[in-house]
Design an enzyme around this catalytic site. Sequence first.
Site, PDB file in Angstrom:
ATOM      1  CG  HIS A 136      68.876  71.280   5.439  1.00  0.00           C
ATOM      2  ND1 HIS A 136      70.170  70.303   4.963  1.00  0.00           N
ATOM      3  CD2 HIS A 136      68.632  72.204   4.452  1.00  0.00           C
ATOM      4  CE1 HIS A 136      70.979  71.390   4.112  1.00  0.00           C
ATOM      5  NE2 HIS A 136      70.384  71.918   4.272  1.00  0.00           N
ATOM      6  CD  GLN A 195      65.612  75.036   4.408  1.00  0.00           C
ATOM      7  OE1 GLN A 195      65.911  74.371   4.964  1.00  0.00           O
ATOM      8  NE2 GLN A 195      67.094  75.857   2.792  1.00  0.00           N
TER       9      GLN A 195
END
Length: 216
Positions: free
Chosen positions: A120, A58
């Site tokens: 995250h 991510q």
Amino acid sequence: MLKIEIVTDGLTHPWGLAFLPDGQMLVTERPGALRLVTKDGTKSKPLSGVPKVFAEGQGGLLDVAIDPDFKSNRLVYRSYSESGEGGAGTAVARGKLGETGLEDVEVIFRQEPKVSGPYHFGSRLAFAPDGTLFITLGERFTFERAQDLTNDLGKIVRINPDGSIPKDNPFVGREYARPEIWSQPARRCHPPRNWQAVGIRIWAPRRRRDQHSARR
């Protein structure tokens, strides 16, 4: 009734967008490119001056925002994931938008500590009416540490545009907390860009236990 219209296509995982005063858009692509998109959808080549990003999972080039005084100072802010000692973390840099890219680039914030893993990172950028900058930060998949005020994991932080700490931040002067922290815990924390428009009161010193989604 909403009408959906494709302005441009062919972008690689577009993640953040900021409108310029002339109607053009700055668009981030998570692998690391920042582009200008004109009103008619024409894409520029990747702009220069973008820091190297940690483009795994991510991570990558994340949000983009322009300075409230952009017309006079041409400053553009970008959040991104960067690698370093201990792993990777979210950082924010700013630079002046020139003809072909960003100039006089400087890093104004780095999430502490860096940890291993590609998940995250957050993050969104939003300027408050007083000119301070809010940054949302993911907890980097270390959920328990989001409760700890001695780190930036899973927090919303508030800084001045030059990276200094506002004196009226709620944890300034407290030994057990980092002074940039405004609110915690925030987990992944991807709230809408216009937080005030959806009723999230981040401008006042009120903190909620769960800031993962908007509350109207």
